[in-house]
Motif scaffolding. Structure first.
Motif, PDB file in Angstrom:
ATOM      1  N   LEU A 134       0.826  -1.208   0.000  1.00  0.00           N
ATOM      2  CA  LEU A 134       0.000   0.000   0.000  1.00  0.00           C
ATOM      3  C   LEU A 134       0.862   1.260   0.000  1.00  0.00           C
ATOM      4  O   LEU A 134       0.550   2.230  -0.690  1.00  0.00           O
ATOM      5  CB  LEU A 134      -0.946   0.011   1.197  1.00  0.00           C
ATOM      6  CG  LEU A 134      -2.103  -0.994   1.140  1.00  0.00           C
ATOM      7  CD1 LEU A 134      -2.873  -0.990   2.455  1.00  0.00           C
ATOM      8  CD2 LEU A 134      -3.017  -0.713  -0.043  1.00  0.00           C
ATOM      9  N   SER A 135       1.958   1.245   0.743  1.00  0.00           N
ATOM     10  CA  SER A 135       2.820   2.432   0.826  1.00  0.00           C
ATOM     11  C   SER A 135       3.466   2.754  -0.525  1.00  0.00           C
ATOM     12  O   SER A 135       3.807   3.895  -0.789  1.00  0.00           O
ATOM     13  CB  SER A 135       3.909   2.251   1.895  1.00  0.00           C
ATOM     14  OG  SER A 135       4.946   1.405   1.432  1.00  0.00           O
ATOM     15  N   GLU A 136       3.635   1.750  -1.361  1.00  0.00           N
ATOM     16  CA  GLU A 136       4.265   1.932  -2.666  1.00  0.00           C
ATOM     17  C   GLU A 136       3.256   2.235  -3.772  1.00  0.00           C
ATOM     18  O   GLU A 136       3.642   2.470  -4.911  1.00  0.00           O
ATOM     19  CB  GLU A 136       5.063   0.675  -3.027  1.00  0.00           C
ATOM     20  CG  GLU A 136       6.240   0.439  -2.093  1.00  0.00           C
ATOM     21  CD  GLU A 136       6.906  -0.912  -2.281  1.00  0.00           C
ATOM     22  OE1 GLU A 136       6.291  -1.817  -2.901  1.00  0.00           O
ATOM     23  OE2 GLU A 136       8.037  -1.072  -1.798  1.00  0.00           O
ATOM     24  N   SER A 137       1.977   2.232  -3.443  1.00  0.00           N
ATOM     25  CA  SER A 137       0.915   2.457  -4.428  1.00  0.00           C
ATOM     26  C   SER A 137       0.562   3.931  -4.519  1.00  0.00           C
ATOM     27  O   SER A 137       0.686   4.665  -3.531  1.00  0.00           O
ATOM     28  CB  SER A 137      -0.338   1.676  -4.025  1.00  0.00           C
ATOM     29  OG  SER A 137      -0.043   0.310  -3.943  1.00  0.00           O
ATOM     30  N   PRO A 138       0.096   4.364  -5.689  1.00  0.00           N
ATOM     31  CA  PRO A 138      -0.346   5.756  -5.817  1.00  0.00           C
ATOM     32  C   PRO A 138      -1.417   6.073  -4.770  1.00  0.00           C
ATOM     33  O   PRO A 138      -2.331   5.280  -4.557  1.00  0.00           O
ATOM     34  CB  PRO A 138      -0.928   5.820  -7.234  1.00  0.00           C
ATOM     35  CG  PRO A 138      -0.257   4.702  -7.970  1.00  0.00           C
ATOM     36  CD  PRO A 138      -0.033   3.627  -6.945  1.00  0.00           C
ATOM     37  N   MET A 143      -1.321   5.729  -1.811  1.00  0.00           N
ATOM     38  CA  MET A 143      -1.253   4.709  -0.758  1.00  0.00           C
ATOM     39  C   MET A 143      -2.567   3.939  -0.630  1.00  0.00           C
ATOM     40  O   MET A 143      -3.033   3.638   0.457  1.00  0.00           O
ATOM     41  CB  MET A 143      -0.818   5.322   0.575  1.00  0.00           C
ATOM     42  CG  MET A 143       0.614   5.805   0.509  1.00  0.00           C
ATOM     43  SD  MET A 143       1.353   6.181   2.081  1.00  0.00           S
ATOM     44  CE  MET A 143       0.545   7.709   2.474  1.00  0.00           C
ATOM     45  N   ARG A 144      -3.141   3.577  -1.780  1.00  0.00           N
ATOM     46  CA  ARG A 144      -4.363   2.794  -1.800  1.00  0.00           C
ATOM     47  C   ARG A 144      -4.350   1.861  -2.996  1.00  0.00           C
ATOM     48  O   ARG A 144      -3.683   2.128  -4.001  1.00  0.00           O
ATOM     49  CB  ARG A 144      -5.592   3.684  -1.811  1.00  0.00           C
ATOM     50  CG  ARG A 144      -5.760   4.497  -3.039  1.00  0.00           C
ATOM     51  CD  ARG A 144      -6.888   5.499  -2.884  1.00  0.00           C
ATOM     52  NE  ARG A 144      -7.572   5.651  -4.162  1.00  0.00           N
ATOM     53  CZ  ARG A 144      -8.826   5.962  -4.287  1.00  0.00           C
ATOM     54  NH1 ARG A 144      -9.578   6.165  -3.238  1.00  0.00           N
ATOM     55  NH2 ARG A 144      -9.357   6.087  -5.476  1.00  0.00           N
ATOM     56  N   MET A 145      -5.100   0.780  -2.862  1.00  0.00           N
ATOM     57  CA  MET A 145      -5.109  -0.233  -3.909  1.00  0.00           C
ATOM     58  C   MET A 145      -6.427  -0.986  -3.850  1.00  0.00           C
ATOM     59  O   MET A 145      -6.976  -1.186  -2.758  1.00  0.00           O
ATOM     60  CB  MET A 145      -3.929  -1.189  -3.688  1.00  0.00           C
ATOM     61  CG  MET A 145      -3.706  -2.195  -4.781  1.00  0.00           C
ATOM     62  SD  MET A 145      -2.233  -3.205  -4.455  1.00  0.00           S
ATOM     63  CE  MET A 145      -0.991  -2.199  -5.233  1.00  0.00           C
ATOM     64  N   HIS A 164      -4.668   0.933  11.150  1.00  0.00           N
ATOM     65  CA  HIS A 164      -3.545   1.053  10.224  1.00  0.00           C
ATOM     66  C   HIS A 164      -3.971   1.088   8.753  1.00  0.00           C
ATOM     67  O   HIS A 164      -3.207   1.519   7.893  1.00  0.00           O
ATOM     68  CB  HIS A 164      -2.534  -0.065  10.451  1.00  0.00           C
ATOM     69  CG  HIS A 164      -2.013  -0.078  11.851  1.00  0.00           C
ATOM     70  ND1 HIS A 164      -1.477   1.031  12.466  1.00  0.00           N
ATOM     71  CD2 HIS A 164      -1.965  -1.062  12.775  1.00  0.00           C
ATOM     72  CE1 HIS A 164      -1.117   0.724  13.702  1.00  0.00           C
ATOM     73  NE2 HIS A 164      -1.400  -0.537  13.911  1.00  0.00           N
ATOM     74  N   VAL A 165      -5.165   0.604   8.485  1.00  0.00           N
ATOM     75  CA  VAL A 165      -5.719   0.576   7.136  1.00  0.00           C
ATOM     76  C   VAL A 165      -7.201   0.904   7.251  1.00  0.00           C
ATOM     77  O   VAL A 165      -7.831   0.617   8.259  1.00  0.00           O
ATOM     78  CB  VAL A 165      -5.533  -0.828   6.488  1.00  0.00           C
ATOM     79  CG1 VAL A 165      -6.306  -0.971   5.189  1.00  0.00           C
ATOM     80  CG2 VAL A 165      -4.058  -1.120   6.245  1.00  0.00           C
ATOM     81  N   ARG A 166      -7.756   1.512   6.211  1.00  0.00           N
ATOM     82  CA  ARG A 166      -9.209   1.682   6.143  1.00  0.00           C
ATOM     83  C   ARG A 166      -9.672   1.241   4.764  1.00  0.00           C
ATOM     84  O   ARG A 166      -8.894   1.232   3.801  1.00  0.00           O
ATOM     85  CB  ARG A 166      -9.626   3.120   6.437  1.00  0.00           C
ATOM     86  CG  ARG A 166      -9.306   4.118   5.388  1.00  0.00           C
ATOM     87  CD  ARG A 166      -9.873   5.515   5.717  1.00  0.00           C
ATOM     88  NE  ARG A 166      -9.551   6.436   4.654  1.00  0.00           N
ATOM     89  CZ  ARG A 166      -8.407   7.100   4.547  1.00  0.00           C
ATOM     90  NH1 ARG A 166      -7.482   6.976   5.492  1.00  0.00           N
ATOM     91  NH2 ARG A 166      -8.174   7.899   3.534  1.00  0.00           N
ATOM     92  N   ARG A 167     -10.917   0.845   4.681  1.00  0.00           N
ATOM     93  CA  ARG A 167     -11.517   0.484   3.392  1.00  0.00           C
ATOM     94  C   ARG A 167     -12.361   1.643   2.902  1.00  0.00           C
ATOM     95  O   ARG A 167     -13.003   2.323   3.697  1.00  0.00           O
ATOM     96  CB  ARG A 167     -12.410  -0.736   3.525  1.00  0.00           C
ATOM     97  CG  ARG A 167     -11.664  -2.024   3.688  1.00  0.00           C
ATOM     98  CD  ARG A 167     -12.645  -3.174   3.697  1.00  0.00           C
ATOM     99  NE  ARG A 167     -12.280  -4.092   4.756  1.00  0.00           N
ATOM    100  CZ  ARG A 167     -12.351  -5.403   4.663  1.00  0.00           C
ATOM    101  NH1 ARG A 167     -12.814  -5.952   3.566  1.00  0.00           N
ATOM    102  NH2 ARG A 167     -11.996  -6.166   5.654  1.00  0.00           N
ATOM    103  N   GLU A 168     -12.354   1.818   1.594  1.00  0.00           N
ATOM    104  CA  GLU A 168     -13.211   2.811   0.964  1.00  0.00           C
ATOM    105  C   GLU A 168     -13.959   2.133  -0.169  1.00  0.00           C
ATOM    106  O   GLU A 168     -13.405   1.278  -0.862  1.00  0.00           O
ATOM    107  CB  GLU A 168     -12.395   3.980   0.400  1.00  0.00           C
ATOM    108  CG  GLU A 168     -11.715   4.819   1.448  1.00  0.00           C
ATOM    109  CD  GLU A 168     -10.889   5.961   0.844  1.00  0.00           C
ATOM    110  OE1 GLU A 168     -10.755   6.035  -0.399  1.00  0.00           O
ATOM    111  OE2 GLU A 168     -10.361   6.750   1.641  1.00  0.00           O
ATOM    112  N   LEU A 174      -3.894   2.903   3.160  1.00  0.00           N
ATOM    113  CA  LEU A 174      -2.950   2.994   4.276  1.00  0.00           C
ATOM    114  C   LEU A 174      -3.198   4.296   5.037  1.00  0.00           C
ATOM    115  O   LEU A 174      -3.243   5.369   4.432  1.00  0.00           O
ATOM    116  CB  LEU A 174      -1.514   2.954   3.749  1.00  0.00           C
ATOM    117  CG  LEU A 174      -0.386   2.937   4.779  1.00  0.00           C
ATOM    118  CD1 LEU A 174      -0.448   1.676   5.622  1.00  0.00           C
ATOM    119  CD2 LEU A 174       0.957   3.038   4.075  1.00  0.00           C
ATOM    120  N   THR A 175      -3.364   4.201   6.339  1.00  0.00           N
ATOM    121  CA  THR A 175      -3.576   5.395   7.154  1.00  0.00           C
ATOM    122  C   THR A 175      -2.228   5.954   7.609  1.00  0.00           C
ATOM    123  O   THR A 175      -1.187   5.304   7.471  1.00  0.00           O
ATOM    124  CB  THR A 175      -4.416   5.065   8.401  1.00  0.00           C
ATOM    125  OG1 THR A 175      -3.660   4.160   9.227  1.00  0.00           O
ATOM    126  CG2 THR A 175      -5.763   4.453   8.036  1.00  0.00           C
TER     127      THR A 175
END
Length: 158
Positions: A55-59, A61-63, A91-95, A108-109
Motif C-alpha cells: 500500500l505504501s508503494e501504491s499511488p 497509498m491505496r489499492m 492502520h488501514v481503512r476500506r473505501e 494505508l492510514t
C-alpha cells in the motif's frame, strides 16, 4: 487418480531432490523467523507487513482489494481477514470504489505508515541477517538471476 508409470514421470535425481528440499526448508525457516520477529516487536504478521509495504508503494497509498490480494500473494478471503485486523488497529481503512460498487479500496492510514516505518527498520535488519549477510555479492547476483527465471510470467516457466 490415474497411475503414472515411472517412464512417464521425470523424477528428481538425488541432487535435484536435495536442492528442492533445501529450498523449501530455507524459505520456511526464513519466513518463520521474519514473521516471529515482526509479531513480537510490532504486532504484525509477515503478510500484514507485506500489505502495508504494498500500500505504501501504491499511488495515493491505496489499492483495489483484488489487486492487493494478487500483489501480496494471498487469497481474497485471507486478505479480507488481514485487512479487517489492520482496520481494527487503525492502520488501514476500506473505501467504497465509486467506479464499481462491488469493489473496495484498501487505504494505508497515517498510523499504518508510521508503524511501517518503525517495523521496516528491524525487518530489514533481520532480512540482512538471514539472507544477504550470508551471501557474497556474486551469490546475491546469481540468486537474483535464478529468481527472475523462476518468477511466474518470466516465460521460462510457461
Amino acid at each position: 487418480m490415474a497411475r503414472m508409470d515411472d517412464e512417464e514421470v521425470r523424477w528428481l535425481d538425488a541432487e535435484e531432490n536435495s536442492m528442492w528440499r533445501s529450498l523449501l526448508t530455507a524459505q520456511s525457516r526464513i519466513e518463520e523467523v521474519l514473521d516471529h520477529d515482526l509479531q513480537s516487536r510490532h504486532g504484525l504478521s509477515l503478510v500484514e507487513f507485506g500489505i502495508l509495504v504494498t500500500l505504501s508503494e501504491s499511488p495515493a497509498m491505496r489499492m483495489r482489494m483484488r489487486v492487493l490480494a494478487d500483489s501480496v500473494i494471498v487469497s481474497k478471503s485471507r486478505l479480507s481477514h488481514q485487512i479487517a485486523r489492520l482496520e481494527r488497529t487503525g492502520h488501514v481503512r476500506r473505501e467504497v470504489c465509486e467506479e464499481d460498487r462491488r469493489g473496495s479500496w484498501a487505504v494505508l492510514t497515517d498510523s499504518g505508515l508510521e508503524l511501517l516505518r518503525t517495523a521496516a527498520v528491524s525487518h530489514v535488519t533481520r532480512v540482512r541477517e538471514r539472507v544477504f549477510d550470508r551471501l557474497t555479492r556474486e551469490q546475491v547476483r546469481e540468486l537474483g538471476a535464478i529468481m527472475r527465471v523462476l518468477e511466474p510470467g518470466s516465460g521460462a516457466m510457461g
